[in-house]
Design an enzyme around this catalytic site. Sequence first.
Site, mmCIF file in Angstrom:
data_model
loop_
_atom_site.group_PDB
_atom_site.id
_atom_site.type_symbol
_atom_site.label_atom_id
_atom_site.label_comp_id
_atom_site.label_asym_id
_atom_site.label_seq_id
_atom_site.Cartn_x
_atom_site.Cartn_y
_atom_site.Cartn_z
ATOM 1 N N GLU A 331 0.809 -1.231 0.000
ATOM 2 C CA GLU A 331 0.000 0.000 0.000
ATOM 3 C C GLU A 331 0.836 1.273 0.000
ATOM 4 O O GLU A 331 0.463 2.244 0.669
ATOM 5 C CB GLU A 331 -0.946 0.001 1.206
HETATM 6 C C1 ACM Z 1 -2.035 -5.471 4.022
HETATM 7 O O1 ACM Z 1 -3.100 -5.971 4.428
HETATM 8 N N1 ACM Z 1 -1.975 -4.182 3.721
HETATM 9 C C2 ACM Z 1 -0.820 -6.272 3.874
#
Ligand code: ACM
Length: 531
Positions: A331
């Site tokens: 992310e």
């Molecule tokens: C995640 O759930 N951002 C690894």
Amino acid sequence: MNRRRGRTLALAAVAAALLAGCAPPAQNGDTVSLPAVVPAPASIEQAAGAPFRLSDSTRIEGEADAATALTALVEARTGLSPAANGGGPTVTVAIERGGPAESYRLVADEASVTITGADDAGLFYGVQTLGQLIARDGDDWIVPAVSIDDAPRFAYRGVMLDVARHFHSVETVKAYIDDAAGLKFNALHLHLSDDQGWRIELHSRPKLTELAAGSAVGGDAGGFYTRDDYREIVEHAASRHMIVVPEIDMPGHTHAVGLAYPELVEEPVIADHMREDGSELPESGKHYGGIAVGFSSLKIHDEATYDFAADVFGELAAMTPGPYLHLGGDEALGTPDEDFALFVSRVSGIIADLGKTPVAWHEAGDAPDLAEATVGQYWGFMRPTDGMDDKARGFVRNGGRLILSPADAIYLDMQYPTGPQLGLTWANGPTSVQRAYEWEPSTILADVDDSDILGVEAPLWSETIRTLDDIETMAFPRIAAAAEAGWSPATDASELRTWDSFRERVGSLGPLWTSLGIGFHPSDEIDWATE
Ligand code: ACM
């Protein structure tokens, strides 16, 4: 494994939910009734004879650590006090080298019980299985006559605990290690840093814990592990045959780093999902207590960033006996793609140069210069979306293997369909126990088979999770489904690998979990045994 907490919560929860009564014994196919073991063993056969009867005069002899663990487990489950010098029938715990790593054999009949491990871990797992086999017979406690030959399918069987969104004490972490070890997990992945806080003391970067550890989601109290605390966790894990995999999430999820070392981070950028849900842009240098993601990044083109990574992972490498260091990599929505690829390649190289194997979330898998054999952690859905499967396959093309954490199956922080007001729902939640169970590791990613899979890991993120009771409620019973995906034969290779079999077997563990003080969620999908 004699647990330290009161049992009030578990007993109350179970009492409320157990009106359904005793689960019948587990069935193997339609005909053979088998004692219930979770995760399902590679091979189990019920023998014809009378059961072994436990009593205060039962003698437990053999390897000292295993004998101590078994004595504690029998005491917790039955209240009996077997002893090394007891005069009654004997339980023997022994090592007989030569079998597959972590494997064991357990044979019980009227006269004796023998557990033989191929190594210390295998013997420990045999002890855990025996704990599950103990059953009531009127006023007596018995072990049914049985023969089990067992070994894990995958080498890596992990649980992850997010100690950044909410901090969890050493005692809580040790309790979760005990919980997970009982289901034959062998790795604890600690998510030690995120936008909301930094949780590990490092001599090389003291400001991280002086300035960036004090708070958590919602403005709750923060905290951090001193180096001694971390050592205590690592040692406790080792005593339960688990390694610790420390994660420092980079280059995103680094807002807290900027509280301590502002020169290392970019200005926050607003991510699309934040615009959509009206989240405010976090302010540079101010603690962030929200739960948005993707707004922070380390500076990619500044050598100071790589000095930082070298300091952080260098200290962690020295403090961590296990082979893996996790660099995060998920992310990083505010980091341009090319910068992201450059960053994860360089940091994976730093970790490899320290003699450790880098692990990264799947987003890093298509970076062209990733250190060879970097392990990827897939956290997409059971049916991959948005090219996440191709990124995951990138690790395999690079000589690495994969840890599977399908978020819509075994993210343990997803809400239950009915149950406590805890957890989130973004990963196709709510997530039932049945959904957590009904998936097969070899079919998640096309062209990825068992030889490409290092193992399975069940993450538990802690945006809404504050206490050990929260952790256990969200984890149990779904953690048992993850244990079975990691340890047991493939779904087409064992009659026990069906939802019907699992729900019966897991239901029979309720009394054991209660006696160990595990505050599980008494899901109405399962007929819980009362004793
Ligand atoms: C995640 O759930 N951002 C690894």
